[in-house]
Enzyme design. Structure first.
Site, PDB file in Angstrom:
ATOM      1  N   LYS A  77      -3.613  13.936   8.130  1.00  0.00           N
ATOM      2  CA  LYS A  77      -3.956  12.503   8.192  1.00  0.00           C
ATOM      3  C   LYS A  77      -3.230  11.859   9.367  1.00  0.00           C
ATOM      4  O   LYS A  77      -2.009  11.975   9.484  1.00  0.00           O
ATOM      5  CB  LYS A  77      -3.565  11.791   6.894  1.00  0.00           C
ATOM      6  CG  LYS A  77      -3.887  10.290   6.953  1.00  0.00           C
ATOM      7  CD  LYS A  77      -3.688   9.607   5.599  1.00  0.00           C
ATOM      8  CE  LYS A  77      -2.314   9.033   5.396  1.00  0.00           C
ATOM      9  NZ  LYS A  77      -2.037   7.805   6.151  1.00  0.00           N
ATOM     10  N   ASP A  86      -6.980   7.576   9.445  1.00  0.00           N
ATOM     11  CA  ASP A  86      -6.729   6.515   8.451  1.00  0.00           C
ATOM     12  C   ASP A  86      -6.432   5.200   9.172  1.00  0.00           C
ATOM     13  O   ASP A  86      -5.280   4.795   9.284  1.00  0.00           O
ATOM     14  CB  ASP A  86      -5.539   6.970   7.588  1.00  0.00           C
ATOM     15  CG  ASP A  86      -5.123   5.965   6.533  1.00  0.00           C
ATOM     16  OD1 ASP A  86      -5.933   5.099   6.169  1.00  0.00           O
ATOM     17  OD2 ASP A  86      -3.972   6.062   6.064  1.00  0.00           O
ATOM     18  N   LEU A  87      -7.496   4.537   9.655  1.00  0.00           N
ATOM     19  CA  LEU A  87      -7.293   3.293  10.422  1.00  0.00           C
ATOM     20  C   LEU A  87      -7.694   2.048   9.635  1.00  0.00           C
ATOM     21  O   LEU A  87      -7.515   0.931  10.120  1.00  0.00           O
ATOM     22  CB  LEU A  87      -8.058   3.361  11.756  1.00  0.00           C
ATOM     23  CG  LEU A  87      -7.617   4.485  12.700  1.00  0.00           C
ATOM     24  CD1 LEU A  87      -8.410   4.435  14.010  1.00  0.00           C
ATOM     25  CD2 LEU A  87      -6.128   4.436  12.995  1.00  0.00           C
ATOM     26  N   LYS A  88      -8.280   2.221   8.471  1.00  0.00           N
ATOM     27  CA  LYS A  88      -8.567   1.111   7.544  1.00  0.00           C
ATOM     28  C   LYS A  88      -9.224  -0.090   8.221  1.00  0.00           C
ATOM     29  O   LYS A  88      -8.679  -1.202   8.214  1.00  0.00           O
ATOM     30  CB  LYS A  88      -7.284   0.657   6.836  1.00  0.00           C
ATOM     31  CG  LYS A  88      -6.576   1.739   6.037  1.00  0.00           C
ATOM     32  CD  LYS A  88      -5.409   1.151   5.248  1.00  0.00           C
ATOM     33  CE  LYS A  88      -4.672   2.164   4.402  1.00  0.00           C
ATOM     34  NZ  LYS A  88      -3.851   3.121   5.142  1.00  0.00           N
ATOM     35  N   LEU A  89     -10.404   0.112   8.784  1.00  0.00           N
ATOM     36  CA  LEU A  89     -11.077  -0.985   9.500  1.00  0.00           C
ATOM     37  C   LEU A  89     -11.488  -2.121   8.555  1.00  0.00           C
ATOM     38  O   LEU A  89     -11.923  -1.864   7.426  1.00  0.00           O
ATOM     39  CB  LEU A  89     -12.316  -0.457  10.230  1.00  0.00           C
ATOM     40  CG  LEU A  89     -12.062   0.108  11.639  1.00  0.00           C
ATOM     41  CD1 LEU A  89     -11.205   1.340  11.596  1.00  0.00           C
ATOM     42  CD2 LEU A  89     -13.372   0.399  12.347  1.00  0.00           C
ATOM     43  N   ASP A 142     -13.279  -5.956   9.478  1.00  0.00           N
ATOM     44  CA  ASP A 142     -13.645  -7.004  10.442  1.00  0.00           C
ATOM     45  C   ASP A 142     -15.090  -7.403  10.157  1.00  0.00           C
ATOM     46  O   ASP A 142     -15.662  -6.958   9.154  1.00  0.00           O
ATOM     47  CB  ASP A 142     -13.476  -6.459  11.876  1.00  0.00           C
ATOM     48  CG  ASP A 142     -13.144  -7.560  12.880  1.00  0.00           C
ATOM     49  OD1 ASP A 142     -13.779  -8.640  12.808  1.00  0.00           O
ATOM     50  OD2 ASP A 142     -12.269  -7.350  13.732  1.00  0.00           O
ATOM     51  N   PRO A 156     -19.091  -7.236  10.212  1.00  0.00           N
ATOM     52  CA  PRO A 156     -19.884  -5.999  10.212  1.00  0.00           C
ATOM     53  C   PRO A 156     -20.218  -5.479  11.614  1.00  0.00           C
ATOM     54  O   PRO A 156     -20.087  -4.274  11.883  1.00  0.00           O
ATOM     55  CB  PRO A 156     -21.155  -6.411   9.452  1.00  0.00           C
ATOM     56  CG  PRO A 156     -20.682  -7.471   8.503  1.00  0.00           C
ATOM     57  CD  PRO A 156     -19.628  -8.241   9.261  1.00  0.00           C
ATOM     58  N   ASN A 157     -20.602  -6.362  12.523  1.00  0.00           N
ATOM     59  CA  ASN A 157     -20.996  -5.903  13.856  1.00  0.00           C
ATOM     60  C   ASN A 157     -19.839  -5.240  14.596  1.00  0.00           C
ATOM     61  O   ASN A 157     -20.006  -4.209  15.255  1.00  0.00           O
ATOM     62  CB  ASN A 157     -21.533  -7.101  14.656  1.00  0.00           C
ATOM     63  CG  ASN A 157     -22.088  -6.681  15.987  1.00  0.00           C
ATOM     64  OD1 ASN A 157     -22.930  -5.790  16.060  1.00  0.00           O
ATOM     65  ND2 ASN A 157     -21.590  -7.293  17.051  1.00  0.00           N
ATOM     66  N   THR A 158     -18.649  -5.799  14.464  1.00  0.00           N
ATOM     67  CA  THR A 158     -17.471  -5.230  15.140  1.00  0.00           C
ATOM     68  C   THR A 158     -17.113  -3.873  14.531  1.00  0.00           C
ATOM     69  O   THR A 158     -16.796  -2.922  15.244  1.00  0.00           O
ATOM     70  CB  THR A 158     -16.277  -6.208  15.020  1.00  0.00           C
ATOM     71  OG1 THR A 158     -16.656  -7.435  15.631  1.00  0.00           O
ATOM     72  CG2 THR A 158     -15.037  -5.665  15.699  1.00  0.00           C
ATOM     73  N   THR A 175      -1.922   0.080  -2.759  1.00  0.00           N
ATOM     74  CA  THR A 175      -0.981   0.303  -3.867  1.00  0.00           C
ATOM     75  C   THR A 175       0.253  -0.593  -3.729  1.00  0.00           C
ATOM     76  O   THR A 175       1.025  -0.743  -4.666  1.00  0.00           O
ATOM     77  CB  THR A 175      -0.553   1.783  -3.944  1.00  0.00           C
ATOM     78  OG1 THR A 175      -0.290   2.235  -2.625  1.00  0.00           O
ATOM     79  CG2 THR A 175      -1.617   2.627  -4.570  1.00  0.00           C
ATOM     80  N   ARG A 197       4.259  13.082  -5.717  1.00  0.00           N
ATOM     81  CA  ARG A 197       5.651  13.533  -5.644  1.00  0.00           C
ATOM     82  C   ARG A 197       5.833  14.753  -6.540  1.00  0.00           C
ATOM     83  O   ARG A 197       5.171  14.864  -7.577  1.00  0.00           O
ATOM     84  CB  ARG A 197       6.617  12.428  -6.115  1.00  0.00           C
ATOM     85  CG  ARG A 197       6.725  11.252  -5.155  1.00  0.00           C
ATOM     86  CD  ARG A 197       7.319  11.656  -3.816  1.00  0.00           C
ATOM     87  NE  ARG A 197       7.419  10.574  -2.856  1.00  0.00           N
ATOM     88  CZ  ARG A 197       6.486  10.250  -1.947  1.00  0.00           C
ATOM     89  NH1 ARG A 197       5.334  10.928  -1.910  1.00  0.00           N
ATOM     90  NH2 ARG A 197       6.701   9.279  -1.090  1.00  0.00           N
ATOM     91  N   ARG A 223       6.000  12.356   2.987  1.00  0.00           N
ATOM     92  CA  ARG A 223       7.419  12.737   3.022  1.00  0.00           C
ATOM     93  C   ARG A 223       7.817  13.951   2.178  1.00  0.00           C
ATOM     94  O   ARG A 223       8.696  14.707   2.624  1.00  0.00           O
ATOM     95  CB  ARG A 223       8.277  11.515   2.680  1.00  0.00           C
ATOM     96  CG  ARG A 223       8.292  10.521   3.835  1.00  0.00           C
ATOM     97  CD  ARG A 223       8.682   9.136   3.410  1.00  0.00           C
ATOM     98  NE  ARG A 223       7.659   8.530   2.569  1.00  0.00           N
ATOM     99  CZ  ARG A 223       7.763   7.309   2.029  1.00  0.00           C
ATOM    100  NH1 ARG A 223       8.833   6.588   2.261  1.00  0.00           N
ATOM    101  NH2 ARG A 223       6.782   6.819   1.302  1.00  0.00           N
TER     102      ARG A 223
END
Ligand code: C5P
Length: 234
Positions: A33, A60-63, A65, A67-69, A120, A182, A212
């Site tokens: 990731k 994992d950039l979590k866009l 904005d 819709p068009n962008t 989370t 974990r 981690r």
């Protein structure tokens, strides 16, 4: 049946540190990731290099904005040949549909696309008092997951403890990708809603995202193998 795998969260701040870490893996090619920190530090270069080395990549950039962008940004990302990427479900069904459109290549193929439901780190109190969402965390996660499914996405990112309710609401084929893993005998760091690889599998995770417990381990390869054994039973 969905593919199941362990994804290592490579939360490093440079290309050098990331490649030095991946060099430790001589026999396996773990699914990796790449999050905002590494992508903003090392850009497309690190994506291409990790791909060239034969790893699968979850970008994992979590866009989030208009819709068009999002559509246009996804069009650019579609050329990077990653295996999975994501958006925030809070961007609405229309935005998620635009994301799929942008991500789909001229030949009809596209990476897997998943949606973040509620982070989370967001508490129910913050949701109610700051975001003025008058519902439980569980109900918003189910609704956001249903929206993602309606938009045609492949699944959601959620806590492993929520994978079961997502499957109940959206069906077993709808993927759950779950951080917050974990080992039973290790610390929690800053994660709150956690479980072990074994339990994540039982609850219904398709992919576990582990940072981690592997990256900070004395022997990362051994820690990775322990995760794979716990989650996949091999
Ligand atoms: O080190 P650790 O195993 O806690 O890393 C978990 C990874 O999953 C981190 O990259 C973190 O940003 C990401 N993540 C998360 N919780 C979410 C979404 C993503 O921990 N809800």
């Amino acid at each position: 049946m969905n593919a199941k795998d362990v994804i290592i969260a490579c939360d490093f701040s440079s290309k050098e540190a990331t490649l030095e870490f991946l060099d430790k893996f001589k026999e396996e090619k773990p699914f990796v990731k790449i999050g905002m920190e590494l992508y903003y530090a090392a850009g497309n270069d690190i994506v291409k290099e990790i791909k060239r080395r034969g790893h699968k990549i979850f970008l994992d950039l979590k866009l989030h904005d208009i819709p068009n962008t999002v559509k246009k940004a996804m069009r650019v990302l579609s050329e990077l040949d990653v295996d999975m990427t994501n958006v925030h479900a809070a961007g609405t069904i229309e935005m998620m549909r635009a994301a799929i459109e942008g991500l789909t290549r001229p030949d009809g193929t596209r990476p897997l696309l998943i949606a973040v439901t509620q982070l989370t780190s967001t508490s129910e109190e913050a949701m109610r008092n700051q975001l003025l969402i008058d519902a439980t965390i569980g109900d918003t996660i189910i609704k956001y997951a249903q929206n993602a499914k309606e938009a045609g996405l492949d699944g959601v990112v959620c806590s492993p403890l929520e994978a079961g309710i997502v499957k109940d609401a959206c069906g077993n084929e709808f993927m759950t990708v779950t951080p917050g893993i974990r080992f039973a005998d290790s610390g929690k760091d800053d994660q709150v809603r956690i479980t072990t690889p074994e339990r994540a599998r039982e609850i219904g995770s398709d992919y576990i995202v582990v940072g981690r417990p592997i990256t900070a381990a004395e022997d990362p390869v051994e820690a990775y193998r322990k995760c794979v054994k716990g989650f996949l039973g091999k």
